[in-house]
Motif scaffolding. Sequence first.
Motif, PDB file in Angstrom:
ATOM      1  N   THR A  60       0.850  -1.185   0.000  1.00 57.78           N
ATOM      2  CA  THR A  60       0.000   0.000   0.000  1.00 57.78           C
ATOM      3  C   THR A  60       0.886   1.235   0.000  1.00 57.78           C
ATOM      4  OG1 THR A  60      -1.770  -1.135   1.198  1.00 57.78           O
ATOM      5  CG2 THR A  60      -1.787   1.268   1.228  1.00 57.78           C
ATOM      6  N   ILE A  61       0.693   2.098  -0.995  1.00 58.33           N
ATOM      7  CA  ILE A  61       1.447   3.348  -1.099  1.00 58.33           C
ATOM      8  C   ILE A  61       0.527   4.496  -0.681  1.00 58.33           C
ATOM      9  CG2 ILE A  61       2.720   4.895  -2.623  1.00 58.33           C
ATOM     10  CD1 ILE A  61       4.100   2.235  -2.213  1.00 58.33           C
ATOM     11  N   TYR A  62       0.986   5.305   0.265  1.00 57.69           N
ATOM     12  CA  TYR A  62       0.191   6.441   0.728  1.00 57.69           C
ATOM     13  C   TYR A  62       1.126   7.617   0.993  1.00 57.69           C
ATOM     14  CZ  TYR A  62       1.860   4.827   5.281  1.00 57.69           C
ATOM     15  OH  TYR A  62       2.656   4.428   6.323  1.00 57.69           O
ATOM     16  N   ASN A  63       0.560   8.796   1.097  1.00 54.71           N
ATOM     17  CA  ASN A  63       1.351  10.002   1.332  1.00 54.71           C
ATOM     18  C   ASN A  63       1.549  10.245   2.822  1.00 54.71           C
ATOM     19  OD1 ASN A  63       1.912  10.731  -1.287  1.00 54.71           O
ATOM     20  ND2 ASN A  63       0.207  12.165  -1.483  1.00 54.71           N
ATOM     21  N   ASN A  70      -6.081  24.862   5.722  1.00 56.36           N
ATOM     22  CA  ASN A  70      -7.006  24.963   6.854  1.00 56.36           C
ATOM     23  C   ASN A  70      -6.378  24.512   8.166  1.00 56.36           C
ATOM     24  OD1 ASN A  70      -9.062  25.835   5.097  1.00 56.36           O
ATOM     25  ND2 ASN A  70      -9.641  23.697   4.625  1.00 56.36           N
ATOM     26  N   GLY A  71      -5.081  24.165   8.130  1.00 55.06           N
ATOM     27  CA  GLY A  71      -4.409  23.737   9.345  1.00 55.06           C
ATOM     28  C   GLY A  71      -4.675  22.299   9.714  1.00 55.06           C
ATOM     29  N   GLN A  72      -5.205  21.471   8.786  1.00 56.46           N
ATOM     30  CA  GLN A  72      -5.512  20.075   9.057  1.00 56.46           C
ATOM     31  C   GLN A  72      -4.479  19.177   8.381  1.00 56.46           C
ATOM     32  OE1 GLN A  72      -9.475  19.843   7.445  1.00 56.46           O
ATOM     33  NE2 GLN A  72     -10.441  20.456   9.376  1.00 56.46           N
ATOM     34  N   LEU A  73      -4.245  18.029   8.959  1.00 56.08           N
ATOM     35  CA  LEU A  73      -3.345  17.063   8.349  1.00 56.08           C
ATOM     36  C   LEU A  73      -4.008  16.425   7.145  1.00 56.08           C
ATOM     37  CD1 LEU A  73      -1.847  15.272  11.501  1.00 56.08           C
ATOM     38  CD2 LEU A  73      -0.810  17.053  10.091  1.00 56.08           C
ATOM     39  N   ASP A  74      -3.293  16.368   6.053  1.00 53.40           N
ATOM     40  CA  ASP A  74      -3.863  15.896   4.796  1.00 53.40           C
ATOM     41  C   ASP A  74      -2.947  14.839   4.188  1.00 53.40           C
ATOM     42  OD1 ASP A  74      -5.305  15.552   2.535  1.00 53.40           O
ATOM     43  OD2 ASP A  74      -4.739  17.457   1.583  1.00 53.40           O
ATOM     44  N   ARG A  75      -3.496  13.657   3.889  1.00 51.65           N
ATOM     45  CA  ARG A  75      -2.753  12.582   3.238  1.00 51.65           C
ATOM     46  C   ARG A  75      -3.285  12.291   1.839  1.00 51.65           C
ATOM     47  NH1 ARG A  75       0.366   9.453   6.771  1.00 51.65           N
ATOM     48  NH2 ARG A  75       0.020   9.858   8.997  1.00 51.65           N
ATOM     49  N   ALA A  76      -4.197  13.127   1.340  1.00 48.22           N
ATOM     50  CA  ALA A  76      -4.842  12.853   0.062  1.00 48.22           C
ATOM     51  C   ALA A  76      -3.821  12.845  -1.073  1.00 48.22           C
ATOM     52  CB  ALA A  76      -5.919  13.890  -0.211  1.00 48.22           C
ATOM     53  N   ILE A  77      -4.058  11.980  -2.067  1.00 49.92           N
ATOM     54  CA  ILE A  77      -3.208  11.886  -3.254  1.00 49.92           C
ATOM     55  C   ILE A  77      -3.972  12.524  -4.413  1.00 49.92           C
ATOM     56  CG2 ILE A  77      -1.973  10.327  -4.806  1.00 49.92           C
ATOM     57  CD1 ILE A  77      -1.937   8.271  -2.553  1.00 49.92           C
ATOM     58  N   SER A  78      -3.539  13.710  -4.823  1.00 57.47           N
ATOM     59  CA  SER A  78      -4.241  14.421  -5.888  1.00 57.47           C
ATOM     60  C   SER A  78      -3.838  13.930  -7.274  1.00 57.47           C
ATOM     61  CB  SER A  78      -3.976  15.929  -5.770  1.00 57.47           C
ATOM     62  OG  SER A  78      -2.577  16.190  -5.810  1.00 57.47           O
ATOM     63  N   ASN A  79      -2.586  13.519  -7.436  1.00 62.97           N
ATOM     64  CA  ASN A  79      -2.111  13.036  -8.745  1.00 62.97           C
ATOM     65  C   ASN A  79      -2.124  11.513  -8.792  1.00 62.97           C
ATOM     66  OD1 ASN A  79      -0.097  12.843  -6.818  1.00 62.97           O
ATOM     67  ND2 ASN A  79       1.574  13.040  -8.307  1.00 62.97           N
ATOM     68  N   LEU A 242       9.434   1.330  -5.640  1.00 54.08           N
ATOM     69  CA  LEU A 242       8.062   1.828  -5.576  1.00 54.08           C
ATOM     70  C   LEU A 242       8.023   3.238  -4.994  1.00 54.08           C
ATOM     71  CD1 LEU A 242       6.184  -1.367  -4.297  1.00 54.08           C
ATOM     72  CD2 LEU A 242       6.231  -0.477  -6.620  1.00 54.08           C
ATOM     73  N   LEU A 243       8.776   3.475  -3.943  1.00 57.03           N
ATOM     74  CA  LEU A 243       8.802   4.805  -3.330  1.00 57.03           C
ATOM     75  C   LEU A 243       9.408   5.832  -4.275  1.00 57.03           C
ATOM     76  CD1 LEU A 243       9.894   3.914   0.317  1.00 57.03           C
ATOM     77  CD2 LEU A 243       7.604   4.437  -0.525  1.00 57.03           C
ATOM     78  N   LYS A 244      10.419   5.418  -5.028  1.00 52.93           N
ATOM     79  CA  LYS A 244      11.038   6.327  -5.991  1.00 52.93           C
ATOM     80  C   LYS A 244      10.049   6.696  -7.092  1.00 52.93           C
ATOM     81  CE  LYS A 244      15.027   6.730  -9.074  1.00 52.93           C
ATOM     82  NZ  LYS A 244      16.247   6.029  -9.599  1.00 52.93           N
ATOM     83  N   ALA A 245       9.266   5.722  -7.556  1.00 52.01           N
ATOM     84  CA  ALA A 245       8.297   5.988  -8.617  1.00 52.01           C
ATOM     85  C   ALA A 245       7.107   6.795  -8.107  1.00 52.01           C
ATOM     86  CB  ALA A 245       7.802   4.667  -9.218  1.00 52.01           C
ATOM     87  N   ALA A 250       5.772   9.824  -0.585  1.00 56.55           N
ATOM     88  CA  ALA A 250       5.210   8.472  -0.554  1.00 56.55           C
ATOM     89  C   ALA A 250       5.810   7.649   0.581  1.00 56.55           C
ATOM     90  CB  ALA A 250       5.439   7.778  -1.886  1.00 56.55           C
ATOM     91  N   MET A 251       4.960   6.805   1.150  1.00 54.56           N
ATOM     92  CA  MET A 251       5.367   5.831   2.158  1.00 54.56           C
ATOM     93  C   MET A 251       4.743   4.490   1.788  1.00 54.56           C
ATOM     94  SD  MET A 251       4.925   8.111   5.651  1.00 54.56           S
ATOM     95  CE  MET A 251       5.889   6.950   6.627  1.00 54.56           C
ATOM     96  N   ALA A 252       5.370   3.403   2.262  1.00 57.87           N
ATOM     97  CA  ALA A 252       4.915   2.062   1.868  1.00 57.87           C
ATOM     98  C   ALA A 252       4.578   1.226   3.095  1.00 57.87           C
ATOM     99  CB  ALA A 252       5.996   1.367   1.038  1.00 57.87           C
ATOM    100  N   TRP A 253       3.596   0.364   2.918  1.00 57.85           N
ATOM    101  CA  TRP A 253       3.167  -0.571   3.965  1.00 57.85           C
ATOM    102  C   TRP A 253       2.888  -1.909   3.278  1.00 57.85           C
ATOM    103  CZ3 TRP A 253       3.182  -0.718   9.107  1.00 57.85           C
ATOM    104  CH2 TRP A 253       2.358  -1.618   9.772  1.00 57.85           C
ATOM    105  N   THR A 254       3.750  -2.909   3.515  1.00 61.63           N
ATOM    106  CA  THR A 254       3.632  -4.182   2.824  1.00 61.63           C
ATOM    107  C   THR A 254       2.723  -5.142   3.587  1.00 61.63           C
ATOM    108  OG1 THR A 254       5.498  -5.259   3.924  1.00 61.63           O
ATOM    109  CG2 THR A 254       5.994  -3.861   2.017  1.00 61.63           C
ATOM    110  N   TRP A 255       2.362  -6.228   2.925  1.00 62.68           N
ATOM    111  CA  TRP A 255       1.506  -7.229   3.569  1.00 62.68           C
ATOM    112  C   TRP A 255       2.267  -7.925   4.711  1.00 62.68           C
ATOM    113  CZ3 TRP A 255       2.421 -12.523   3.765  1.00 62.68           C
ATOM    114  CH2 TRP A 255       3.453 -13.013   2.947  1.00 62.68           C
TER     115      TRP A 255
END
Length: 415
Positions: A60-63, A70-79, A242-245, A250-255
């Motif tokens: 799983t790749i997430y930001n 707005n001063g809130q933590l945001d992990r959304a992936i826009s691209n 994966l992180l480079k791409a 980006a951060m990774a979380w494997t099974w």
Amino acid sequence: MIAWRYLRARRAEGGVSVMTWISLIGIALAVFALIATLAVRAGFRAEFVDTILGANAHVTIYNSADVNPNGQLDRAISNYTTMAENIAKVPGVTRAAPLIKGQIMATANGRNAGIEVFGITAQDLAAVPRIAHPDKSWGDFVDFDKGVAIGSGVAQELGLRVGDQIKLISPEGVKTAFGTSPRVKSYEVTYVFTAGRYDIDRTRLYMPFAEAQSYFNREGTADEIEVMTADPDKVDALVPDLLKAAGGRAMAWTWRDANGSFLEALTVEDNVMFVILSILVLIASMNIVSGLIMLVKNKGRDIGILRTMGLTEGAVLRVFFICGAFTGLIGTAAGVILGCLFAIWIDPIFSVVNYLSGGGVWDPSIRGIYHLPAKLQLHDVLSSIFLSLGLSFGVTIFPARRAARMNPVEALRYE
């Protein structure tokens, strides 16, 4: 020839003792228990890992969290589209799909249940084997875009069937001048699946990606990228690429990260069980010593005569070694046959046990999977054979040497 004669002799003639038969049966049962345990262990691990990899992302790749205006933590992936395309180009990656995830309350027929929503496109969901091609399913997968797909456990909990309506309630709904009001919306159940894992079937709902963006207020963004690989066992080696791409945030979380502690617990349990059952094989093999010592005592006169006729110590040792080794060989062969048959016919055997006990022997809510699996592996069977034969041959040497070193004069003194 002499060893075979002793093995065929009746008890009254000083042949194989009852202790030898006990040791033979004991070795057979110990080897049977060892092979059966190793087969169940291998089957459980294989089924558990298969259900993980068949319905969940290998990576799983997430930001990482960033502070928005707005001063809130945001992990959304826009691209997310570009990120998924770049990740899919990494060698070893078979699929990269944007996901929307959220936890909500579902209600139907006066019942409520907490569920986890996965927003995904129909094309990407079709590549998830345990969902698109499950053990059991109801409805047509091609109708996924017309409603939602739910696990069989959710359907059972809420009393739903294909074509029924399920109401989803999210606390993060419409934002108004008076605050955020819960979002309530009904969807048609178009597909029900049984992935083979209780926790997945009991909590999971799949929703079309665009609809999930709208429902969770994620327009134009994704929560994470689900990555599938060709070789899940080597997923750790792919993480740097994966992180480079994926980009700088980006951060990774494997099974393995998600299930590592459970797999480690299984490994420790496997090793402990093998040691315990090996001790059982050793105990059963030690009975050979008792039987062989009794045989040597009964054949003392024969040993003295044979030695007087010129039979060497080595020949006498081989005679009684063959007697003890034959017991271990027959017991091991019987145990291997019983263990393999148990692994092959485990389903009907377990069904009989479940019936005789009144049902409920296997609780999927505790063990995660729906049945007791068994998987015969060649190296497990060979390790059991070598262990049993090694112990049986090893413990036979002592009484055989004692027989070989017997003094012929002492053996014939009172004859």
